[in-house]
Design a protein around this motif. Sequence first.
Motif, mmCIF file in Angstrom:
data_model
loop_
_atom_site.group_PDB
_atom_site.id
_atom_site.type_symbol
_atom_site.label_atom_id
_atom_site.label_comp_id
_atom_site.label_asym_id
_atom_site.label_seq_id
_atom_site.Cartn_x
_atom_site.Cartn_y
_atom_site.Cartn_z
ATOM 1 N N LYS A 165 -17.162 52.685 -1.294
ATOM 2 C CA LYS A 165 -17.665 53.969 -0.797
ATOM 3 C C LYS A 165 -19.186 54.031 -0.887
ATOM 4 N N LEU A 166 -19.740 53.589 -2.004
ATOM 5 C CA LEU A 166 -21.190 53.600 -2.182
ATOM 6 C C LEU A 166 -21.868 52.650 -1.199
ATOM 7 N N ALA A 167 -21.250 51.484 -0.982
ATOM 8 C CA ALA A 167 -21.821 50.516 -0.048
ATOM 9 C C ALA A 167 -21.820 51.054 1.375
ATOM 10 N N GLU A 168 -20.803 51.811 1.720
ATOM 11 C CA GLU A 168 -20.729 52.385 3.062
ATOM 12 C C GLU A 168 -21.745 53.511 3.257
ATOM 13 N N SER A 169 -22.124 54.163 2.157
ATOM 14 C CA SER A 169 -22.987 55.344 2.268
ATOM 15 C C SER A 169 -24.469 55.007 2.366
ATOM 16 N N GLY A 170 -24.874 53.819 1.917
ATOM 17 C CA GLY A 170 -26.288 53.473 1.973
ATOM 18 C C GLY A 170 -26.589 52.183 1.247
ATOM 19 N N PRO A 171 -27.836 51.712 1.317
ATOM 20 C CA PRO A 171 -28.211 50.460 0.642
ATOM 21 C C PRO A 171 -28.132 50.600 -0.866
ATOM 22 N N GLY A 172 -27.985 49.479 -1.543
ATOM 23 C CA GLY A 172 -27.928 49.523 -2.996
ATOM 24 C C GLY A 172 -27.811 48.129 -3.579
ATOM 25 N N ILE A 173 -27.941 48.073 -4.902
ATOM 26 C CA ILE A 173 -27.813 46.825 -5.645
ATOM 27 C C ILE A 173 -26.672 46.999 -6.637
ATOM 28 N N PHE A 174 -25.712 46.092 -6.594
ATOM 29 C CA PHE A 174 -24.557 46.143 -7.483
ATOM 30 C C PHE A 174 -24.624 44.956 -8.444
#
Length: 211
Positions: free
Chosen positions: A101-110
């Motif tokens: 869900k977070l990946a679909e909502s915008g850029p980020g680093i996991f």
Amino acid sequence: MMQHTIITIGRQFGSGGHEIGNRLAERLDIPLYDHNLIHMAAQELRISNEDATKVDETVLGRFLSAYAAGSLEYRLFVTSDESGKPLTDRVFERQSAIIRKLAESGPGIFVGRCADYILGDYSNCINTFIYAYRDDRVRRIMKLYRLDEKQALDRIKKTDRERKVYYETRTGREWGGIDANSMMFNASLLGIDGVVDALEAIYRKWDSRNI
């Protein structure tokens, strides 16, 4: 279809992978997701952060020790709800859903959490693995946790073993293997800043394709 770019970071304990993620997130002004993912999963499952943390990345290593001892922690791992699923599986599934869900909502680093595997269907993922020479890792852990050399080495071996078992059991892939990662960085050779510089450049180049 996801157009923005995601970075996942796998890492050896003591390699500086988490610090690299933090610095990179600040430079790129994008979110970093690490321990906060387990707290999000706990909130959605309505369990305590403490219980959720017990089944995070080191779950299977702890599970095996708890099994041998017949401890309360073992019973926590195997206790199921009305769905019949143990807490380990419920936390992993909820955490995986949050990552997607977070990946679909915008850029980020996991950082960690099998994110490279969970986001395997996304084409705009830069999957990385950070490693370093043993002596550098030992010195880093000695400094961070105020341990002597033997204590630091023992902690590195234990944590790496737990991460390896967790990752390989959940994904069926080799932890730190080339098949699961777009690129691998030796933090001993490049330094923390060098890895951050390289990943920033790669991210900006990669991300420019989606503009």
